[in-house]
Design an enzyme around this catalytic site. Structure first.
Site, PDB file in Angstrom:
ATOM      1  N   LYS A   1      -8.642  -0.931   0.900  1.00 11.75           N
ATOM      2  CA  LYS A   1     -10.170   0.408   0.199  1.00 11.75           C
ATOM      3  C   LYS A   1     -10.894  -0.282  -0.581  1.00 11.75           C
ATOM      4  O   LYS A   1     -10.132  -1.343  -1.739  1.00 11.75           O
ATOM      5  CB  LYS A   1      -9.910   1.976   0.193  1.00 11.75           C
TER       6      LYS A   1
ATOM      7  N   ARG B   1       0.839   4.226   4.848  1.00 12.47           N
ATOM      8  CA  ARG B   1       0.025   3.813   5.737  1.00 12.47           C
ATOM      9  C   ARG B   1      -1.130   2.422   5.205  1.00 12.47           C
ATOM     10  O   ARG B   1      -1.809   2.427   4.571  1.00 12.47           O
ATOM     11  CB  ARG B   1      -1.454   5.288   6.447  1.00 12.47           C
TER      12      ARG B   1
END
Length: 333
Positions: free
Chosen positions: A274, A309
């Protein structure tokens, strides 16, 4: 509101009063900080036995170590890997490679929820995801599959094709009928925090106290899900790293992640590749953020997160194997 924050540790040896954090074989705690307004109190771990109880995820999966969830984005526009697994053949190949690398769960998604992403029609999302799930099952892979969707009809079709759980980034805020699908199918559902929608969430997100506000939101969404018939033992929570958060918000949530064990549900952490990782490390290309992503995954593991994840399964599995060897009491080889 009083908040209970188990203080996680992984150092050895463990003192006699140590308790396993949420059933972890590697993370323990011996103190719990209670926060009530400005008042902070330290309690012994034995005062809060619920924080030591294991959290079941899916049948036949361990609940004493972090599980690795491999991301398979069947989309043309996901922020990191959009288009790289958009065909059936490419998505199946990626899923097979992730299973071979040690993925515990596969997360199949047909709609990008990156900042600025547009909604995908239900029929298109089904057309992207269901053939992939069917192909994975036809290949003989029995690894549990999560359907990453906000929509009841997509989830229903995916579960019918062989998926085992639902991952809803809207926490039932986009399609309340999704709860009925989870109830009818008796599958786990992950409820994630987000401030705003993909179109608006990164437009100056603000919180007075991001840790407690995200906690309160997830507590409310768990209550909603249970009121709609979802078994509380089937709920998973996700603080939503990067979904309506600044770099500082993300770091605050990661540092305080262990507080979410007080919700009584497993914690899923999705921080892989991210933007905040790139901002801190100076790596603009999201596909090159594997090392930073692994660093975040290991920190989350050290706070007892049950599901990580990730895009980079092999690297994360390898890093966790070393982490478990270093933190597992009684290891001899």
């Amino acid at each position: 509101m009083t908040y209970r924050h188990a203080r996680p540790r992984t150092d050895l040896p463990r003192p006699p009063q140590a308790q396993a954090l949420a059933g972890s074989a590697h993370v323990w705690f011996d103190t719990v900080e209670r926060v009530d307004g400005t008042q902070r109190t330290l309690d012994a771990a034995a005062s809060w036995p619920d924080l030591a109880r294991p959290r079941a995820i899916l049948p036949n999966l361990p609940n004493d170590r972090p599980l690795v969830m491999g991301i398979v984005n069947v989309t043309p526009d996901s922020f990191s890997d959009g288009g790289t697994a958009f065909t059936l053949e490419a998505a199946l190949a990626r899923a097979c490679a992730m299973v071979a690398a040690g993925a515990d769960i596969l997360d199949i998604g047909g709609e990008s929820t990156r900042p600025g992403a547009q909604d995908v029609p239900v029929v298109d999302e089904i057309a992207r995801t269901v053939p992939v799930i069917m192909a994975i099952r036809a290949s003989g892979i029995t690894t549990p599959i999560s359907i990453d969707t906000r929509k009841a009809r997509v989830a229903e079709a995916a579960l019918g094709a062989g998926a085992d759980m639902i991952n809803d980034v809207s926490a039932l805020g986009y399609d309340p009928d999704l709860a009925a699908v989870a109830v009818a199918s008796r599958v786990p559902i992950c409820l994630m925090h987000a401030q705003g929608t993909p179109q608006t969430m990164q437009s100056d997100p603000r919180y007075d106290d991001v840790l407690t506000e995200v906690y309160d939101y997830l507590a409310q969404r768990i209550d909603l899900a249970v009121s709609l018939g979802v078994d509380a033992a089937q709920v998973i929570t996700d603080p939503g790293i990067g979904f309506g958060k600044t770099k500082l918000h993300n770091l605050t949530l990661l540092r305080g992640l262990s507080m979410f064990h007080s919700l009584g549900a497993p914690i899923l952490l999705g921080a892989s590749r991210k933007r905040f990782i790139g901002t801190i490390s100076g790596v603009e290309d999201a596909s090159l953020r594997m090392p930073g992503s692994v660093a975040v995954a290991l920190m989350a593991a050290g706070q007892g997160a049950q599901i990580l994840r990730v895009h980079d399964v092999a690297e994360t599995v390898q890093a966790l194997a070393l982490w478990r060897a270093l933190t597992g009491e009684g290891a001899t080889t």
